[in-house]
Design a protein around this motif. Sequence first.
Motif, PDB file in Angstrom:
ATOM      1  N   SER A  80      -2.391  -3.066   9.001  1.00  0.00           N
ATOM      2  CA  SER A  80      -1.271  -2.687   8.141  1.00  0.00           C
ATOM      3  C   SER A  80       0.004  -3.409   8.560  1.00  0.00           C
ATOM      4  O   SER A  80       0.754  -3.936   7.721  1.00  0.00           O
ATOM      5  CB  SER A  80      -1.068  -1.172   8.199  1.00  0.00           C
ATOM      6  N   PRO A  95      -8.541   0.678  -1.727  1.00  0.00           N
ATOM      7  CA  PRO A  95      -9.309   0.463  -0.494  1.00  0.00           C
ATOM      8  C   PRO A  95     -10.164  -0.794  -0.510  1.00  0.00           C
ATOM      9  O   PRO A  95     -10.440  -1.365   0.544  1.00  0.00           O
ATOM     10  CB  PRO A  95     -10.171   1.727  -0.409  1.00  0.00           C
ATOM     11  N   ILE A 128      -7.315  -3.523   0.472  1.00  0.00           N
ATOM     12  CA  ILE A 128      -6.463  -3.292   1.648  1.00  0.00           C
ATOM     13  C   ILE A 128      -7.251  -2.671   2.794  1.00  0.00           C
ATOM     14  O   ILE A 128      -6.960  -2.911   3.959  1.00  0.00           O
ATOM     15  CB  ILE A 128      -5.246  -2.418   1.276  1.00  0.00           C
ATOM     16  N   MET A 187      -8.220   4.111   3.597  1.00  0.00           N
ATOM     17  CA  MET A 187      -7.000   4.901   3.718  1.00  0.00           C
ATOM     18  C   MET A 187      -7.084   5.847   4.911  1.00  0.00           C
ATOM     19  O   MET A 187      -8.159   6.333   5.259  1.00  0.00           O
ATOM     20  CB  MET A 187      -6.780   5.761   2.472  1.00  0.00           C
ATOM     21  N   GLY A 227       0.788  -1.225   0.000  1.00  0.00           N
ATOM     22  CA  GLY A 227       0.000   0.000   0.000  1.00  0.00           C
ATOM     23  C   GLY A 227       0.815   1.267   0.000  1.00  0.00           C
ATOM     24  O   GLY A 227       0.264   2.360   0.090  1.00  0.00           O
ATOM     25  N   TYR A 241      -2.120   0.435  -3.836  1.00  0.00           N
ATOM     26  CA  TYR A 241      -3.135   0.566  -2.785  1.00  0.00           C
ATOM     27  C   TYR A 241      -4.507   0.690  -3.442  1.00  0.00           C
ATOM     28  O   TYR A 241      -4.701   1.533  -4.313  1.00  0.00           O
ATOM     29  CB  TYR A 241      -2.864   1.814  -1.943  1.00  0.00           C
ATOM     30  N   PRO A 262      -2.722   2.870   5.671  1.00  0.00           N
ATOM     31  CA  PRO A 262      -4.025   2.275   5.934  1.00  0.00           C
ATOM     32  C   PRO A 262      -4.566   2.783   7.265  1.00  0.00           C
ATOM     33  O   PRO A 262      -3.816   3.015   8.212  1.00  0.00           O
ATOM     34  CB  PRO A 262      -3.711   0.773   5.995  1.00  0.00           C
TER      35      PRO A 262
END
Length: 348
Positions: free
Chosen positions: A176, A117, A120, A123, A109, A115, A170
């Motif tokens: 993360s 969303p 992962i 944000m 990310g 990255y 993240p």
Amino acid sequence: MSTGTGRTAPREGAAAPHRSPDVPVVASRRGHFWVPGDTVAVSTGTAQRGPMFVQWEAPEQLRHEVPLVLVHGGGGQGTDWLGALDGGPGWAQQFVAAGFAVYVVDRPGHGRSPYHPEVIGEMGAPFSYEAAVGLFAPPERAGEQSAWAWGREPGDDGLDQLVAAFGPLPADLGWSQELDADRLARLLDRIGPAVLVTHSAGGPVGWLAADRRPELVEAIVAVEPMGPAFVEFPGMGALEWGLTAAPVTYDPPLGSPQAVRAADPADRRIPGLAGTEVLVVTGGSSAFADFADDVVTFLRDAGAPAERLHLPDKGVHGNGHGMLLEAGADRACAPVVRWLAERDGRTI
């Protein structure tokens, strides 16, 4: 000199980085690869979650058998190790010139590790100029932070270079770190035993990787690691498990953050760190130096023979939290190179 755009032009008479006679010429092999992410179902089909980009370089003549894995800090990327803000060589080049192979990662990310969303997670906030100044060039330390050679307002070339490299973390700090630790462990599975060199929010990833692959982590150099234990970072999360936001293995078992916090320090043993040499590096003009001894104490209680390297004690003064990016980054790196060379009993 203004460029008419609100930006500061490069200093008159400053040589282009590629013309600098101070940059060493090193013959090396280099390349890159990916630690693939998990495959997950998304709205458009099947995607990868959290691949990790890895860039490697090795000198033509290796002088040290064990490679270094360089792990950047929060919001940064692998380029943090590749060059100083003035365009000069970074710590990665210093290590290669000293005979080490290096693997530079972009944590999932971050940077060249994509990255999204949907795979992962949400944000965190954008990395602001105000956050950059507060962390890397606090005005209250301006008189002592001589290695910060730039201004503290948007439009200054050095500060612009710093902020340009930073992206969001993240929103879930623990998740993360779990993602980072898994990918770093799989990198070690591929390359074998290595020394981890971490910076700032990359510090917890080092502790977690040692927890997951203790036999593959030879030592850890933690440059200004996150701390102290159990600290909370507003808007980011907390180091609930001691020095990590993600769960780590304790012996005797401590099954919750509350149990870790309540435990006697003698009961906070981390088997993955037992016997692992750790060097905690701090700059003389950084707020991270204020709690570094607490981090070292926690690591020693965990079973690691941890020690501190405070740069002013080695005659290197004026460095802040971003010592790998500041002017004279090579001077800040030199004591670390010496420590690594001295501990390497398998010099080729």
